[in-house]
Design a protein around this motif. Structure first.
Motif, PDB file in Angstrom:
ATOM      1  N   VAL B  94       0.846  -1.199   0.000  1.00 31.96           N
ATOM      2  CA  VAL B  94       0.000   0.000   0.000  1.00 31.96           C
ATOM      3  C   VAL B  94       0.882   1.250   0.000  1.00 31.96           C
ATOM      4  CG1 VAL B  94      -1.746   1.282   1.266  1.00 31.96           C
ATOM      5  CG2 VAL B  94      -1.902  -1.200   1.123  1.00 31.96           C
ATOM      6  N   LEU B  97       2.168   1.675  -3.490  1.00 30.56           N
ATOM      7  CA  LEU B  97       1.091   2.180  -4.339  1.00 30.56           C
ATOM      8  C   LEU B  97       0.834   3.652  -4.086  1.00 30.56           C
ATOM      9  CD1 LEU B  97      -1.377   1.656  -6.220  1.00 30.56           C
ATOM     10  CD2 LEU B  97      -2.675   1.067  -4.169  1.00 30.56           C
ATOM     11  N   ASP B  98       0.781   4.009  -2.830  1.00 33.47           N
ATOM     12  CA  ASP B  98       0.481   5.384  -2.446  1.00 33.47           C
ATOM     13  C   ASP B  98       1.523   6.337  -3.024  1.00 33.47           C
ATOM     14  OD1 ASP B  98      -0.914   7.391  -1.255  1.00 33.47           O
ATOM     15  OD2 ASP B  98      -0.234   6.995   0.778  1.00 33.47           O
ATOM     16  N   GLN B 101       1.507   6.349  -6.968  1.00 34.03           N
ATOM     17  CA  GLN B 101       0.293   6.992  -7.447  1.00 34.03           C
ATOM     18  C   GLN B 101       0.391   8.508  -7.316  1.00 34.03           C
ATOM     19  OE1 GLN B 101      -3.261   8.864  -6.413  1.00 34.03           O
ATOM     20  NE2 GLN B 101      -2.342   7.772  -4.688  1.00 34.03           N
ATOM     21  N   LYS B 102       0.916   8.948  -6.204  1.00 35.84           N
ATOM     22  CA  LYS B 102       1.055  10.381  -5.957  1.00 35.84           C
ATOM     23  C   LYS B 102       1.984  11.017  -7.001  1.00 35.84           C
ATOM     24  CE  LYS B 102       0.887  10.920  -1.603  1.00 35.84           C
ATOM     25  NZ  LYS B 102       1.248  10.847  -0.183  1.00 35.84           N
ATOM     26  N   ARG B 105       0.353  10.919 -10.548  1.00 32.40           N
ATOM     27  CA  ARG B 105      -0.751  11.846 -10.715  1.00 32.40           C
ATOM     28  C   ARG B 105      -0.226  13.260 -10.931  1.00 32.40           C
ATOM     29  NH1 ARG B 105      -4.172  14.746  -6.567  1.00 32.40           N
ATOM     30  NH2 ARG B 105      -5.444  15.958  -8.007  1.00 32.40           N
ATOM     31  N   THR B 111      -3.520   6.109 -12.325  1.00 34.42           N
ATOM     32  CA  THR B 111      -3.000   4.796 -11.971  1.00 34.42           C
ATOM     33  C   THR B 111      -4.082   3.728 -12.104  1.00 34.42           C
ATOM     34  OG1 THR B 111      -1.447   5.791 -10.423  1.00 34.42           O
ATOM     35  CG2 THR B 111      -1.913   3.454 -10.142  1.00 34.42           C
ATOM     36  N   MET B 113      -4.753   0.122 -10.977  1.00 34.12           N
ATOM     37  CA  MET B 113      -4.189  -0.803 -10.013  1.00 34.12           C
ATOM     38  C   MET B 113      -4.639  -2.239 -10.266  1.00 34.12           C
ATOM     39  SD  MET B 113      -5.644  -0.646  -6.163  1.00 34.12           S
ATOM     40  CE  MET B 113      -7.215  -0.190  -6.908  1.00 34.12           C
TER      41      MET B 113
END
Lengths: 357, 357
Positions: B94, B97-98, B101-102, B105, B111, B113
Motif C-alpha cells: 500500500v 502504491l500510495d 500513485q502520488k 498523478r 494509476t 491498479m
DNA sequence: CTGAAAGCGCTTACAG
DNA sequence: CTGAAAGCGCTTACAG
C-alpha cells in the motif's frame, strides 16, 4: 511503426496497421455488419439468437477484445469506475477499496482510485480529473462534500454510491430536500452510542472519549458517546479529548498518557479508532497501568491485531469489506439503469467484547 | 440528450452535441487549425511561440480539457499507468502504491491498479486487461513472472519498471542474457544477511528464521540469513520455520509458540516481516517469556506500530515509499523516451536497533 | 512552422 | 432483426 515485419506472419488477417483484431475483422469473418457484431457482443436485445452465437464464436476464435478507448469515445461512457477515499494509510479505507475493486473488476470495470487526504479541494480536483475519463460510476467516501464537488457529481449524471455513512433519519423524513443519496454503511452515531452503553452496562461511569483525525464519521461517534452518557446522566464535557492529527498507534499512546495524567479518575476510554486504542494498550503496559482493572479501553473498527493485544481489545466490528462489496454491487445495478432494492443500505455493526473492558 | 435546455445558455459556442469544449472549438476561437492547437498544447517543438501562447490563452479561457479517450484512440497510448502489486492487505504494498500513485498523478497520469494475490495466472490476466487500456507505462512488483506474463510485457513495448527487488549481481555480469530490467529496490539477500550479522554481533548464536507468505523476496532474506550463519559457522538447517500462509500478527504468535516449544534453546528469532514479529512480541508477553533476555526478536520492514511494541521491535527499515516514488520517476523518464541515469536503482535499507534484541 | 485529410475502433440514431 | 453512415475528439504522417 518500425519493422512490424519482424513479427511472425500470423494466421489472422487483421487489416489495421496496429495489428489489433477489430470489430470489422469479426464482422467480415462472420459475414455480418459491424453494427450487428457490436450489438451481438454487448448482448443488446433485438439480435437474432443464431447470429449472436455465430458472432461470439468468431469473435473468440479471432481473440477479439473491444477497445476501451474507442468504446468510451463512441458511447461517451467508459468502463472505469472512480472511487474517492480519504487515505491509503488507514486500513479501513484500504479494505473498502480492496472489496469494491474486486467486485467491480469481476463485472468488467477498471477502478480509478483517488486519494483525497481529507482535503475538500483536493477531492474536487480529483473528481474533475476522474470525470474526464467519463466513468460509468462513482464511489465516494462519506456524505459530506463541498458544494462544488456535489454539483460536479450531480451534473455529471454519473451514478454514485456513498460509502461508510447513512443520512441522518430526520433529514430523510422531510419530503422536500434533495433526492436521498444512494449509500451503503452503518449508523456511526448509533455505533458510538452502543459501545458507550456497553461500557456503562459493565459498570463504568467516567468514560472518556478520545479521538483523532476528526472526520465526520468520528464526530458522529462522538455524538453517540455524548447522547449515551446524557441518557445515563453521567455526561461530562471535559472528558472529550479531540486531536485533529492523523490517527496512529503512537498518538494513541500519547493521548493515553495525557488522559491518565489529567484525569486519573477516568475508569474507561473509548478511542475512536483501533490504532489509537492499540497504542494506548501498549502505553498502559509500559506505564504499568493495568487494563481493564484500573481503566477499561475500547476501540472502534476491529482492525487487524486488535485481537492479539494484551489484553485483547474490546471494539466495534464494522463491515467495511461488505460495505465495499455491497456498494459496488449497488453501483452495478445503477449503471445497468435499474433501481436498487434499497437506496440506503444499513449493514450494521457488532460489539466485540474482549479482555480490555 | 434530454433537456440540455435547462442549463443556462453559456457564452461558449460549443458545436458538439455533447456540450464539451473540443479542440476544434479552441482552433476556431484562436483562428488556427486543429492540428496546430494539438501541437501547441502538447508542447511539440516546431510551433511558433507566439501561436503557442495564443492557443494556450484561448484554450484556458474556454476551459478546454483534452478528452483522454479520444487521445488514447488516436495516439494508441493512454495516460494510464498500470501497477501490479500482490496484495492490498500488506501495508508494504500500500505504501508503494500510495507513493507511486502520488508521483504519477502529479505528472498527469492515472494509476490503474491490479492486485495479483500472489497468483501468477491472475497476474497474467490482470496484465492483459490493463494492456487493453494501452497504458503509457507499467510498474510491477518483483522480478519473477511467468513466461507468458514476461512475453506480454515485452511485446507490448510499454516501458516497465520493477519494484522492490534488484537482479542478482552475477546474472548482471553476464553480457549475453536478456536486457537488464529497469528496477528500483534494494538487495533483499544482503538485508537478510545484515540483520543476521547484527544479531550475531550482539552475541546471539542460535538464530531461527521464521517466515510466512514465502514470496521471492522473503526467500532471498532466508538466503541472506543462511549465508550469514554459514559464514559464522553456526548454520543450523532445522532452525528454518517456513509457513506459506499469509503473514499476520496472529500467525506470528502461533509461530513463536511453536518455535519456543520445539526449540527452547533458540536465543533469537528473525521474522521475515514486522507483523509476524509484532505478533510474536505479544505472544511472548502473554506467555511470560522475556524479550530480549530469554530470546531476542527482530522483524523486517519497520511497519507502523513496531516502535510502539513492548519491547520496541528491532527491525530493518525498508524505503518503500521512496521506492514507489523513484520507480514512478524512472518510469516517467522512460515514457519521455529518455534513458534513466541508472537502470537499476539500489535504495538500500537500514537496521533499526531497538529494545527487542 | 502550418494545414487538410485520413484514421484510430467503436456506438448509435436512422432507415428499412 | 439488420445495415449504411455519421460521428465521438483527438493525432499524425504527408505536403507545403
Amino acid at each position: 511503426m518500425p519493422n512490424t515485419v519482424s513479427s511472425p506472419p500470423k494466421s489472422v488477417k487483421s487489416q489495421r496497421a496496429t495489428g489489433r483484431v477489430t470489430l470489422s475483422d469479426v464482422a467480415q469473418a462472420a459475414g455480418v455488419s459491424p453494427s450487428t457484431v457490436s450489438r451481438a457482443l454487448r448482448g443488446e436485445r433485438a439480435v437474432d439468437p443464431a447470429l449472436i452465437e455465430r458472432v461470439q464464436a468468431v469473435s473468440s476464435k479471432l481473440g477479439y477484445v473491444p477497445d476501451p478507448a474507442a468504446r468510451a469515445l463512441a458511447s461517451q461512457r467508459s468502463n472505469h469506475v472512480a472511487i474517492l477515499i480519504p487515505l491509503l494509510s488507514n486500513a479501513l479505507f484500504v479494505d473498502l477499496l480492496d472489496a469494491a475493486q474486486k467486485t467491480l473488476r469481476a463485472a468488467g470495470f477498471q477502478t480509478l482510485m483517488g486519494v483525497t487526504h481529507y482535503d475538500a479541494s483536493e477531492e474536487e480536483q480529483l473528481l474533475r480529473e476522474q470525470l474526464l475519463h467519463r466513468p460509468a460510476g462513482l464511489l465516494v467516501t462519506g456524505l459530506d462534500h463541498n458544494p462544488v464537488t456535489r454539483k460536479l457529481m450531480d451534473s455529471s449524471q454519473v451514478p454514485c454510491v456513498h460509502l461508510m455513512d447513512l443520512p441522518t433519519s430526520n433529514s430523510n423524513s422531510t419530503g422536500t430536500n434533495d433526492a436521498a443519496p444512494y449509500c451503503v454503511g452503518f449508523r456511526q452515531t448509533e455505533a458510538g452510542a452502543a459501545l458507550t452503553r456497553h461500557l456503562l452496562a459493565s459498570g463504568r461511569q467516567r468514560i472518556a472519549f478520545a479521538a483523532a483525525q476528526l472526520d465526520p464519521r468520528v464526530m458522529q461517534r462522538l455524538y453517540g458517546w455524548r447522547s449515551a452518557l446524557q441518557e445515563a446522566g453521567v455526561y461530562e464535557p471535559t472528558l472529550e479529548f479531540l486531536n485533529p492529527a492523523p490517527s496512529s498507534l503512537a498518538l494513541g499512546g500519547v493521548m493515553f498518557e495525557q488522559i491518565m495524567q489529567q484525569r486519573p479518575a477516568v475508569d474507561a476510554i473509548f478511542f475512536c479508532n483501533d490504532d489509537l486504542a492499540q497504542g494506548a494498550l501498549m502505553a498502559a503496559l509500559r506505564m504499568g497501568i493495568s487494563v481493564p482493572s484500573q481503566v477499561a479501553i475500547a476501540g472502534f473498527n476491529d482492525l487487524t491485531g486488535s485481537d492479539q493485544m494484551l489484553p485483547a481489545l474490546t471494539t466495534v466490528r464494522t463491515p467495511r469489506a461488505r460495505i465495499g462489496e455491497a456498494a459496488a454491487q449497488m453501483l452495478l445495478t445503477l449503471m445497468r439503469g435499474e433501481a436498487p432494492e434499497l437506496p440506503q443500505l444499513d449493514l450494521g455493526f457488532e460489539i466485540i467484547q474482549r479482555q480490555s473492558t
